[in-house]
Design an enzyme around this catalytic site. Structure first.
Site, short mmCIF file in Angstrom:
data_model
loop_
_atom_site.label_atom_id
_atom_site.label_comp_id
_atom_site.label_asym_id
_atom_site.label_seq_id
_atom_site.Cartn_x
_atom_site.Cartn_y
_atom_site.Cartn_z
N LYS B 79 0.85 -1.20 0.00
CA LYS B 79 0.00 0.00 0.00
C LYS B 79 0.89 1.24 0.00
CE LYS B 79 -4.07 1.76 2.58
NZ LYS B 79 -4.88 1.56 3.80
N SER B 154 -9.76 1.46 2.75
CA SER B 154 -8.91 2.27 1.90
C SER B 154 -7.84 1.48 1.17
CB SER B 154 -8.24 3.36 2.75
OG SER B 154 -7.37 2.77 3.69
N SER B 178 -9.79 -0.98 6.92
CA SER B 178 -9.22 -0.68 5.61
C SER B 178 -8.56 -1.86 4.89
CB SER B 178 -8.21 0.46 5.72
OG SER B 178 -8.90 1.69 5.78
#
Ligand SMILES: [Zn+2]
Lengths: 478, 480, 90
Positions: B79, B154, B178
């Site tokens: 990420k 996310s 997330s």
């Protein structure tokens, strides 16, 4: 009108090797800009604060020495505000609003003769970076930022408004300085290592903060100025604003801050990346074990063990450097009173006021404890008399020569040889014949002859031996 | 052979047995990425050169008979809020457009030591604030199962890249769900570890007291292997706990007492609830005991979560003033306050909203009303969970109360968006572990099953996931 | 409680974020809704509950060893003799 003064003293923990929350060095002075930083103290994304155990220990020592209660557990808070010297735009500090969390609270410290001031809290926090301007802050087209200092551990000592007289503030600050020097937590000789803000109110009026005072001597001056200003306003019924004023070092006055001090809202909250630190039951004993002898104890020892007068002992311990100097000299030749007097009464005369302010009293001098010890020995053994010794000291301060060397070079040692002394007396008798006649019936005239002998030997004669010789010669002639 | 289809454990095994080389595998993945990225947009940066270099060094080690680590050659996407030294880390924000970290996150170093290869930096909602991966400077990531829908967020890029076979496993960060939310929406496995189990050093903070880095993968064995590589105490993170776990992904002999959380189901889409009940039936048939339980304080969980997350975010994001790093914009001629305000207006809409609300709840007079109360709610939730875990090994429910929805559907209504986090924030507030596993489909859309365990009971969670995985065959990647 | 545009502007100032008039209008409404939702916390009976606090032992803190970071951590090219060139102060 009643004056109330409170203090906020910041002192850098230069006794620690690394910064408060990262492994960068605390020695940022003299380094190239931004060469003493890492991702953490530069506020890079993803970095986390790693609290230094040593900094907590040093702050604990300060708290204990100031008589504060050290809690079982301490915590850190974020103080949120924007400023270009803050790499994260918040400062990690401590905060006492929701349960005790700072390094120390509720202390009391004696100072001067029987005075005392309450310590509200002692807290550990990080120093910001440093801003440099081209010209003044107002005109510089940019701020030049150096983060080398950012993250150096700082202890803030906050007092209650327990002072009424700026002179007391000075005495208190001297005591605090000596204390942190003795603890070894802060080298107060380093520029900017101790800073002091003050707050003043008169007659129960609004509180005014004074910032930007660069030396402790100026704190006294700034306070005197501010008290006069507030009193004169009060006498004309003008309300004193609650505000922050800056000390203008050049003009020696306090002035309103040029930069607009917004109503600050620091939005404190506990730092999530530093858990609450459990100091544990062993912490107080750990702190007291690593605590050296403090100034009050040292003074007592100087008086009781080494026979110094309270005044001389006080002058010595007010500055750790001086007290250490005394002890080193004394270990060379155990002549404590003689040595202490030479340091306090004579050596200090060679130190200018500026150096005293910077607390680097002995830095420029070429004289070591060895010099003073030897000087004291020469006097004690009667090799030189006191007035000669003063001249020898003056010479040693200038050149760094050892006193014995000076004495040898200037032939200033006392004339022990009675033949030599006899020759001097003979020549005085020859030159001062009327005085000699007079002296046969008048004791005072004998003293006059002694004075002449001393002058002729530039003080090197032993007055007692010379007088004996004069009387003997007078008796022979009668 | 289509190497890009292989799971992480198959990849490491094949490379070690020299059935294929790491370089061949990485080359195939890069081709796969080129093929599917135009549809999915899971990556912000693709590390072509670095990945091939690392693959070659692994192949050389294999040839020389040197040890290569349990994840040898395995391609992992990271990420883009986790720092990889020398590779741009943008957090999907204009504010960090040019930011290249001079250090790597602990988890990245550990994966590297285990032989894994960082193939690219995965897309996310700006600074991990969002539930859809629509709030990205780099453009939205799309759900590989239906590219008109959101992949969740996310860590949408992480889950989507795993489901799209652009990598074997991924690292995401889970602040309020997330990792689990996109895992659920993309039909992969996602873990939120116990707070303090995985180092956050190098993870760009959004809400420090809530978030953990966690893996996404297509099999329980894969995420277990990643957990084994990354979990354990770290000197660089004061909030990690002193432990070094070693998890197993074998199908367990033991059977579990599972509490089905009533509150999680009552608010869920009936289609979603159906999949959860079906999963409970499957587990019951396997000998587990499933019964309904209540977690009353869930009612306050979201208010507590958003208070804490936004408060911490408002402070964490203060450092982005573009003075030390950031994007190209000279400060010449600006007074500092106006420069900061101008620069910081480049945060995206959602980030600005959260910073402002965060400032509000921390501002003077409000701390006791919001932040302190929110922290107290955490205590209540923790206590309530503790007592449930005395009776139950695991708590179960849907990961998300709804099916993956259309892009743009909720983007204009913040509260509506926040409400879908209801089931996931509990684990973040309590600091307990949770996993989302593919539970089934409804109308071709994935439904994730969430299992929650007590602190440090990751093994129990993985055991139950292995058991479920062994008796079901829920598809993990769509045809693209 | 109603959240006004002025309040949002002040919060924008506290956060150093310049907000356009449109943004102020949009955020004022949205933030009011969000705050209203967070006000739920007022209804929790919490007097006796202690907030969650993580703790760490003093002995587990970092050792006081100075280590130099080998690279320049600052990404900006606005530099002068090592200093970072920031905006003007006044
Ligand atoms: Zn540093």
């Amino acid at each position: 009108m009643e004056t109330k003064i409170g203090l906020e003293i910041h002192c850098q923990l230069t006794g620690a090797k690394s910064k408060l929350f990262c492994s960068c060095s605390c020695e940022y002075r003299g380094k190239e800009a931004n060469s003493n930083i890492c991702p953490t103290c530069a506020g890079l994304p993803g970095t986390l604060p790693l609290l230094s155990r040593r900094a907590v220990e040093l702050a604990g020592m300060i708290s204990a020495a100031l008589g504060c209660t050290v809690p079982e557990e301490i915590a850190f808070y974020r103080k949120n505000y924007f400023y270009p010297d803050l790499p994260k735009n918040f400062q990690l500090t401590q905060y006492n609003a929701y349960g005790i969390t700072s390094m120390g609270v509720d202390g009391i410290m004696q100072y001067g003769d029987g005075k005392s001031a309450r310590i509200r809290r002692v807290q550990l926090e990080e120093d910001p970076g440093r801003l440099v301007y081209e010209g003044s802050m107002e005109t510089s087209p940019y701020a030049l930022i150096d983060y080398n200092r950012a993250g150096v551990p700082l202890v803030e000592i906050v007092t209650e408004p327990d002072f009424a007289d700026p002179k007391d503030v000075r005495l208190f600050l001297d005591k605090v300085t000596s204390l942190i020097e003795h603890l070894g937590v802060c080298d107060t000789r380093l520029e900017g290592s101790v800073r002091c803000d003050a707050n003043v109110s008169v007659g129960g009026g609004n509180r005014v903060e004074i910032k930007n005072v660069s030396s402790f001597a100026d704190v006294e001056k700034a306070l005197r100025y501010e008290i006069t200003r507030q009193n004169s306003m009060a006498s004309r019924d003008i309300e004193i604003k609650s505000e922050t004023r800056h000390w203008d070092d050049a003009r020696k006055l306090t002035k309103e801050s040029r930069t607009k001090e917004e109503e600050q809202d620091y939005r404190y909250f506990p730092e999530p990346d530093v858990p609450s630190i459990v100091l544990g039951s062993e912490f107080p004993s750990l702190v007291s074990r690593s605590m050296p002898e403090l100034p009050d104890k040292r003074k007592e020892r100087f008086i009781s063990k080494h026979g110094l007068s309270p005044h001389v002992a006080q002058v010595l311990i007010d500055n750790k450097e001086l007290a250490d100097f005394f002890e080193t000299a004394m270990s060379a030749h155990y002549l404590p009173r003689e040595i202490a007097n030479w340091i306090v009464n004579d050596l200090m005369g060679f130190v200018d006021e500026q150096q005293k302010e910077e607390r680097s009293i002995l830095a420029g001098l070429k004289v070591t404890p060895g010099h003073i010890a030897e000087l004291a020995r020469l006097v004690d053994e009667g090799t030189i008399n006191r007035s000669i010794a003063q001249q020898v000291l003056a010479q040693a301060v200038k050149t760094g020569e050892m006193p014995s060397q000076v004495v040898r070079k200037t032939h200033s040692s006392r004339i022990d040889d009675s033949d030599e002394l006899g020759r001097v007396v003979d020549s005085v008798f020859k030159a001062e014949q009327s005085a000699v006649q007079d002296a046969k019936s008048n004791a005072n005239a004998a003293n006059f002859l002694l004075g002449k002998v001393m002058a002729a030997t530039k003080g090197r004669a032993d007055p007692k031996a010379a007088l004996e010789l004069i009387h003997k010669k007078l008796a022979e002639q009668s | 052979m289509e190497l890009f289809r292989l799971d992480a454990m198959q990849v490491a095994d094949g490379i070690k047995k020299r059935e294929f080389s790491a370089e061949e595998y990485i080359q195939q993945l890069l081709e796969r990425i080129d093929r599917v990225e135009p549809k999915v947009n899971a990556f912000i940066t693709i590390n072509r050169k670095e990945a091939i270099d690392k693959a070659r060094s692994i192949d050389k080690k294999v040839r020389d008979g040197e040890p290569v680590g349990p994840l040898a050659g395995v391609a992992v996407s990271v990420k883009d809020n986790i720092c990889v030294k020398g590779i741009r880390t943008t957090c999907a924000s204009k504010m960090l457009e040019n930011y290249v970290p001079p250090y790597s996150a602990t988890v990245v170093i550990r994966l590297d030591d285990a032989g894994a290869i960082v193939i690219g930096k995965a897309n996310l909602d700006e600074f991990a604030m969002g539930t859809t991966t629509e709030f990205s400077k780099h453009g939205a990531t799309r759900n590989p199962w239906d590219i008109s829908r959101v992949p969740g967020g996310s860590s949408g890029g992480s889950a989507a890249s795993v489901a799209s076979l652009e990598c074997a496993v991924s690292l995401g960060s889970d602040t309020g769900g997330s990792v689990r939310c996109p895992a659920s929406f993309c039909s992969v496995i996602g873990i939120k570890p116990t707070y303090g189990l995985v180092s956050r050093y190098g993870l760009v903070s959004y809400a420090n007291s809530l978030e953990q880095i966690g893996p996404a993968g297509r099999t329980v064995a894969d995420v277990t292997a990643v957990m084994n590589a990354i979990a354990g105490s770290d000197r660089n993170d004061h909030t990690t706990l002193d432990m070094k776990p070693d998890y197993s992904s074998r199908v367990p002999d033991r059977r579990f007492r599972i509490g089905i959380v009533k509150e999680f189901l009552s608010g869920a889409d009936p289609e979603v609830a159906k999949v959860v009940y079906n999963a409970a039936d499957i587990l019951t048939k396997q000998g587990c005991k499933c019964e309904e339980v209540s977690l009353g304080s869930v009612e306050y969980a979201l208010a507590s979560y958003y208070t804490i997350a936004m408060a911490e975010a408002s402070s964490n994001l203060a450092r982005y003033d573009n003075v030390r790093y950031g994007f190209e914009m000279s400060s010449e001629g600006y007074e500092w306050n106006s420069y900061y305000a101008k620069v910081r207006s480049n945060f995206g809409e959602e980030v600005k909203r959260r910073i402002i609300v965060g400032s509000y709840v921390l501002s003077s007079g409000y701390y006791g009303k919001y932040y302190l109360k929110a922290q107290q709610v955490r205590s209540i939730l923790k206590q309530e969970l503790k007592s449930l875990f005395k009776t139950y090994d695991l708590l179960m429910g849907p990961t998300m109360p709804i099916l993956p929805f259309k892009m743009g559907e909720k983007i204009d209504d913040p509260i509506k968006m926040y409400l879908v986090d209801i089931d996931t924030v509990v684990a973040n507030l309590a600091g307990t572990p949770a996993i989302s596993i593919p539970g089934g489909f409804s109308g071709g859309l994935p439904v994730g099953l969430q299992l929650m365990a007590d602190e440090f009971q990751e093994q129990t969670m993985l055991d139950a996931a292995s058991l479920f995985e062994s008796v079901t065959h829920v598809q993990r990647s769509p045809d693209l | 409680m109603a959240v006004t545009k002025d309040q949002v502007k002040h919060l924008g100032w506290l956060s150093r974020i310049e907000l356009s008039d449109d943004e102020l209008a949009l955020y004022a409404g949205q933030i009011e809704t969000i705050i209203k939702y967070l006000d739920k916390l007022d209804t929790v009976p919490l007097q006796e509950v202690k907030p969650v606090v993580a703790s760490k032992k003093f002995s587990d803190l970092r050792d006081d060893v100075a280590v130099e970071f080998e690279a320049d951590p600052l990404g900006t090219s606005y530099r002068k003799e090592g200093f970072v060139k920031g905006p003007r102060m006044v």
